[in-house]
Motif scaffolding. Structure first.
Motif, PDB file in Angstrom:
ATOM      1  N   ASP A 113      -1.915   9.032  -4.640  1.00  0.00           N
ATOM      2  CA  ASP A 113      -3.351   9.184  -4.392  1.00  0.00           C
ATOM      3  C   ASP A 113      -4.074   7.844  -4.486  1.00  0.00           C
ATOM      4  O   ASP A 113      -4.938   7.537  -3.649  1.00  0.00           O
ATOM      5  CB  ASP A 113      -3.972  10.174  -5.386  1.00  0.00           C
ATOM      6  CG  ASP A 113      -3.535  11.612  -5.149  1.00  0.00           C
ATOM      7  OD1 ASP A 113      -2.966  11.900  -4.059  1.00  0.00           O
ATOM      8  OD2 ASP A 113      -3.738  12.445  -6.056  1.00  0.00           O
ATOM      9  N   GLU A 116      -3.252   5.743  -1.424  1.00  0.00           N
ATOM     10  CA  GLU A 116      -3.916   6.264  -0.226  1.00  0.00           C
ATOM     11  C   GLU A 116      -5.407   5.925  -0.252  1.00  0.00           C
ATOM     12  O   GLU A 116      -5.979   5.505   0.764  1.00  0.00           O
ATOM     13  CB  GLU A 116      -3.719   7.778  -0.146  1.00  0.00           C
ATOM     14  CG  GLU A 116      -4.281   8.378   1.118  1.00  0.00           C
ATOM     15  CD  GLU A 116      -4.032   9.868   1.222  1.00  0.00           C
ATOM     16  OE1 GLU A 116      -4.705  10.499   2.048  1.00  0.00           O
ATOM     17  OE2 GLU A 116      -3.170  10.397   0.486  1.00  0.00           O
ATOM     18  N   ALA A 117      -6.060   6.073  -1.404  1.00  0.00           N
ATOM     19  CA  ALA A 117      -7.483   5.743  -1.530  1.00  0.00           C
ATOM     20  C   ALA A 117      -7.716   4.259  -1.261  1.00  0.00           C
ATOM     21  O   ALA A 117      -8.663   3.882  -0.563  1.00  0.00           O
ATOM     22  CB  ALA A 117      -7.990   6.127  -2.926  1.00  0.00           C
ATOM     23  N   TYR A 118      -6.861   3.427  -1.782  1.00  0.00           N
ATOM     24  CA  TYR A 118      -6.975   1.982  -1.567  1.00  0.00           C
ATOM     25  C   TYR A 118      -6.829   1.648  -0.082  1.00  0.00           C
ATOM     26  O   TYR A 118      -7.633   0.906   0.482  1.00  0.00           O
ATOM     27  CB  TYR A 118      -5.910   1.252  -2.391  1.00  0.00           C
ATOM     28  CG  TYR A 118      -5.929  -0.238  -2.215  1.00  0.00           C
ATOM     29  CD1 TYR A 118      -6.761  -1.042  -2.987  1.00  0.00           C
ATOM     30  CD2 TYR A 118      -5.100  -0.856  -1.281  1.00  0.00           C
ATOM     31  CE1 TYR A 118      -6.782  -2.428  -2.831  1.00  0.00           C
ATOM     32  CE2 TYR A 118      -5.118  -2.242  -1.112  1.00  0.00           C
ATOM     33  CZ  TYR A 118      -5.947  -3.014  -1.890  1.00  0.00           C
ATOM     34  OH  TYR A 118      -5.966  -4.377  -1.731  1.00  0.00           O
ATOM     35  N   ASN A 120      -7.322   3.600   2.460  1.00  0.00           N
ATOM     36  CA  ASN A 120      -8.478   4.125   3.190  1.00  0.00           C
ATOM     37  C   ASN A 120      -9.685   3.202   3.047  1.00  0.00           C
ATOM     38  O   ASN A 120     -10.395   2.961   4.025  1.00  0.00           O
ATOM     39  CB  ASN A 120      -8.832   5.534   2.718  1.00  0.00           C
ATOM     40  CG  ASN A 120      -7.824   6.561   3.187  1.00  0.00           C
ATOM     41  OD1 ASN A 120      -7.104   6.357   4.166  1.00  0.00           O
ATOM     42  ND2 ASN A 120      -7.757   7.682   2.479  1.00  0.00           N
ATOM     43  N   ARG A 121      -9.905   2.680   1.831  1.00  0.00           N
ATOM     44  CA  ARG A 121     -11.027   1.744   1.625  1.00  0.00           C
ATOM     45  C   ARG A 121     -10.847   0.487   2.468  1.00  0.00           C
ATOM     46  O   ARG A 121     -11.795  -0.027   3.038  1.00  0.00           O
ATOM     47  CB  ARG A 121     -11.150   1.372   0.143  1.00  0.00           C
ATOM     48  CG  ARG A 121     -11.792   2.447  -0.694  1.00  0.00           C
ATOM     49  CD  ARG A 121     -12.208   1.951  -2.082  1.00  0.00           C
ATOM     50  NE  ARG A 121     -11.157   1.283  -2.831  1.00  0.00           N
ATOM     51  CZ  ARG A 121     -10.256   1.895  -3.603  1.00  0.00           C
ATOM     52  NH1 ARG A 121     -10.282   3.209  -3.717  1.00  0.00           N
ATOM     53  NH2 ARG A 121      -9.355   1.219  -4.259  1.00  0.00           N
TER      54      ARG A 121
END
Length: 126
Positions: A113, A116-118, A120-121
């Motif tokens: 997670d 993936e968040a990194y 996406n940013r």
């Protein structure tokens, strides 16, 4: 005679790839794991480490040898036979590596997670 290394020893989605702690280079922990049960020839290591190029495996083995974690023994003959083996210093890494792999396995979802968040940013920032 030693048991051959299983070709599926390292799943492509292996917690070791998620561990944020590195032991040497990218492939070093996998090489160390392959050598846990005794010396191995380069061709034996290539079976479970098929995702590593021969050049990458050679680089990892040389780095591990340089750091005193692996010894390289050349046996005379035609053709000469070379084996790689963990030194006592290399063996001392097996337990900490198991702890790190267990930790990565426990935190698998959180690590995925976070990555993936990194990612996406980064994409959104472009």
């Amino acid at each position: 005679m030693r048991e051959p290394l299983p070709p599926d020893m390292f799943d492509e989605i292996c917690p070791s790839g998620l561990a944020p702690i590195r032991f040497g280079d990218k492939w070093a922990p996998l090489v160390i794991a392959c050598l846990e049960h005794g010396p191995r020839r380069f061709s034996e290591l290539r079976v479970p480490l098929r995702r590593v190029t021969p050049k990458g495996l050679t680089k990892s083995l040389r780095g591990l040898e340089r750091d005193g974690l692996v010894s390289r023994t050349s046996h005379p003959g035609t053709p000469p036979r070379v084996e790689y083996e963990l030194t006592p210093l290399g063996r001392s890494l097996l337990e900490p590596m198991k702890v790190v792999c267990a930790w990565a396995g426990e935190h698998w979802e959180e690590l995925l997670d976070a990555r993936e968040a990194y990612d996406n940013r980064l994409r959104e920032a472009r």
